[in-house]
Write a protein that holds these residues in place. Structure first.
Motif, mmCIF file in Angstrom:
data_model
loop_
_atom_site.group_PDB
_atom_site.id
_atom_site.type_symbol
_atom_site.label_atom_id
_atom_site.label_comp_id
_atom_site.label_asym_id
_atom_site.label_seq_id
_atom_site.Cartn_x
_atom_site.Cartn_y
_atom_site.Cartn_z
ATOM 1 N N ARG A 220 0.834 -1.203 0.000
ATOM 2 C CA ARG A 220 0.000 0.000 0.000
ATOM 3 C C ARG A 220 0.874 1.259 0.000
ATOM 4 N N THR A 222 3.870 1.496 -1.310
ATOM 5 C CA THR A 222 4.477 1.609 -2.642
ATOM 6 C C THR A 222 3.495 2.197 -3.642
ATOM 7 N N LEU A 223 2.212 1.868 -3.515
ATOM 8 C CA LEU A 223 1.225 2.368 -4.453
ATOM 9 C C LEU A 223 0.792 3.797 -4.139
ATOM 10 N N SER A 224 0.689 4.120 -2.870
ATOM 11 C CA SER A 224 0.140 5.432 -2.500
ATOM 12 C C SER A 224 1.188 6.418 -2.026
ATOM 13 N N ARG A 225 2.363 5.950 -1.655
ATOM 14 C CA ARG A 225 3.419 6.804 -1.077
ATOM 15 C C ARG A 225 2.865 7.564 0.122
ATOM 16 N N SER A 226 1.992 6.887 0.900
ATOM 17 C CA SER A 226 1.372 7.512 2.069
ATOM 18 C C SER A 226 2.197 7.189 3.297
ATOM 19 N N ASN A 229 0.727 4.510 5.802
ATOM 20 C CA ASN A 229 0.992 3.092 5.570
ATOM 21 C C ASN A 229 2.377 2.690 6.047
#
Length: 312
Positions: A220, A222-226, A229
């Motif tokens: 998550r 890696t996909l959102s750079r949040s 997470n």
């Protein structure tokens, strides 16, 4: 010849002697009761072993001390079963005592008679008053022998009949007790081994759960750079190590965690890279550093798992 005065003296002496001898005979007759007890069966016939009720009554002048038979009395040819006494009732100068006895007989006499005595107390003396005989007729359920025809000839029959099977509780209970005994012996004999196997099973299960959750948070991120997470991944890593090693590193700072693990290079580098991203908001142009931090943390967790698993 005797003189007239001598004959008079002899006659007076004889009368006096007769009077003295007659006093004991006349005295009891003056105190005899004026009636006798009465006993009767409440049915004219009875079968063998059947309960029949026998009623005993006694009417007398008030004030007499009357004792009815109890269970210790002789009820032959009957057997005593139970009894019931009724309170004394006095009406018009006469008292009535009444009791009902429940009896049964196993005698085969055609007519059976019962007489029960009633005891009358008179100071230190007792007087037994016999009841009038009560009779009951035996009711036969089998015809007399003269009316019985010759018994039929019996023919042997050796054919087996089906018998319904029943659950054998004793054998099943004995088998269950034996199984429980063997299981208890195995548990006692291999208690340490079983505990070790169970702990290793729990360790493998928790480790697999940690790796799955950790990989989900990394994906998550890696996909959102949040940063949320990434923080969740770091928190999951701390909580897992706290449970694995039974400590409380989840509440420690980065410096304290590094010191706790004796300045382990992988832990130190991974946590510094994570702090730079989370607290400094410094993302690199490529994901090399964050990916390295995640890999180092997972590798260290697997290494700690192997140590704990080998110790158990």
């Amino acid at each position: 010849m005797d003189s007239q005065p001598a004959r008079t003296y002899r006659r007076a002496g004889l009368l006096l002697l007769l009077w003295l001898l007659g006093m004991p005979l006349l005295a009891p007759a003056q105190t005899l009761p004026d009636s006798l007890p009465h006993g009767s069966f409440q049915r004219p016939g009875v079968r063998v072993g059947e309960i029949v009720q026998y009623e005993l009554t006694y009417r007398h002048v008030p004030g007499l001390a009357v004792i009815f038979p109890d269970s210790a009395a002789d009820f032959a040819p009957f057997e005593y079963v139970s009894r019931r006494y009724y309170p004394t009732r006095t009406r018009q100068g006469r008292s009535l005592d009444r009791a009902v006895y429940r009896l049964r007989t196993f005698s085969l006499d055609s007519v059976q008679t019962l007489t029960l005595p009633v005891t009358l107390l008179r100071g230190r003396d007792t007087l037994l008053l016999a009841t009038t005989p009560a009779r009951v007729r035996l009711v036969r359920t089998v015809p007399p022998e003269t009316d019985v025809q010759a018994p039929p000839m019996l023919r042997p029959n050796l054919q087996l009949l089906p018998v319904q099977e029943q659950f054998n509780y004793p054998y099943w209970l004995a088998g269950l007790a034996l199984v429980l005994l063997i299981a208890g012996g195995l548990v006692l004999g291999f208690r340490r081994s079983l505990r070790s196997r169970y702990r290793r099973y729990r360790l493998r299960k928790n480790h697999a759960y940690f790796l799955a959750q950790y990989a989900r948070h990394v994906e998550r991120f890696t996909l959102s750079r949040s940063l949320t997470n990434m923080e969740r991944a770091i928190t999951l890593w701390k909580n897992y190590l706290s449970t694995l090693e039974d400590n409380n590193i989840s509440s420690l700072t980065t410096r304290e965690i590094v010191a706790h693990y004796q300045n382990d290079a992988d832990v130190s580098l991974a946590l510094r890279l994570a702090d730079r991203v989370v607290y400094g908001n410094q993302f690199s142009e490529d994901d090399t550093e964050t990916d390295l931090a995640f890999v180092l943390l997972r590798t260290f967790a697997e290494r700690q798992f192997q140590k704990v698993y080998a110790a158990n």
